[in-house]
Design an enzyme around this catalytic site. Sequence first.
Site, PDB file in Angstrom:
ATOM      1  N   ASN A  16      35.404  48.914  51.844  1.00 50.07           N
ATOM      2  CA  ASN A  16      36.400  48.802  52.558  1.00 50.07           C
ATOM      3  C   ASN A  16      36.949  49.857  53.257  1.00 50.07           C
ATOM      4  OD1 ASN A  16      38.114  46.828  54.012  1.00 50.07           O
ATOM      5  ND2 ASN A  16      38.259  45.697  52.271  1.00 50.07           N
ATOM      6  N   GLY A  53      34.829  40.517  55.506  1.00 47.24           N
ATOM      7  CA  GLY A  53      34.366  41.157  54.476  1.00 47.24           C
ATOM      8  C   GLY A  53      34.884  40.895  53.282  1.00 47.24           C
ATOM      9  N   ASP A  54      36.429  40.470  53.260  1.00 40.66           N
ATOM     10  CA  ASP A  54      36.951  40.054  52.224  1.00 40.66           C
ATOM     11  C   ASP A  54      36.582  38.602  51.990  1.00 40.66           C
ATOM     12  OD1 ASP A  54      38.686  42.208  52.224  1.00 40.66           O
ATOM     13  OD2 ASP A  54      39.949  41.381  53.249  1.00 40.66           O
TER      14      ASP A  54
END
Length: 321
Positions: free
Chosen positions: A171, A263-264
């Site tokens: 991230n 992405g989370d």
Amino acid sequence: MPVKSLDVVTYGEAMAMFVASESGDLAKAKSFVKRAAGAELNVATGLARLGFRVGWVSRVGRDSFGRFVLETLASEGIDSTAVTIDERYPTAFQLKSRNDDGSDPEIEYFRQGSAASQLSIADYRPEYFQAARHLHLSGVAPAISASSLELAFHIAGEMRAAGKSISFDPNLRPTLWRSREIMADRLNALASYADWVLPGLEEGRILTGLASPHDIAGFYLARGASGVIVKLGSAGAYLRTARQEATIPAAPVAKVVDTVGAGDGFAVGVISALLEGRDAHFAATRGNLIGAMAIQVSGDSEGLPTRKQLVDCNGPLKQHR
């Protein structure tokens, strides 16, 4: 008071987020909707909605934004007993544009000198962290300050020594680091504690200097990871372990609304499946599915499903029931 047993614990910074109500240039926006944001908080939220017992560790200011974050945690069923209310420093916030064309939104952060940037080893409560069976880390919290970076390494070392499983999503936030070289060195070192590393393809290229998903995965496998799943965006995900290698197709997306949080959502899918004892291929497939669900709704976490929504959705997991 005894610490509750947890499935997952994570730590990081949560901010109040103001999302423009109308599409277009952020400078021209006149009204905003307030939400809570933060990479680690998004993952905690997604896992809690799927029924996992989740703890989140941070610092917030004694201010309205801090109260808002705590109220958000409570509404999602996330344990906040290890969140410290800081008497000196404020809760951070951010502004986010609304983009109806599916392009990446403009985001402006106001986080310098925030309460969460004061996180340090003093915030490590061994009885709280070790009440969890899994630790999730991202590269955001270690980037916000030197003391938070030190905390990340301390948590990872303690949890690994205690035999807990660990996932790590890089991230990347390059603007928070003094240089890309330092960022790569520190985050690769942190990744060496993880069982599962979840980089995006471009993140992997930046961190390892390697080009292909195969080689990026090999880089982290050689440093101790049990498995690596490289996010490929619309091309799906690439999975590699010591005994398995596969490219998992992306889940169908009707319309991209908001790319932030994809992405989370992917991490939520992977972690939840692994904690359920599912195999890596299933985990990556669920990661693709929840990531796809996340980007079809405005907001960082609004598209993360409940358990019922996940079961009911018409996605590639139907065949795995």
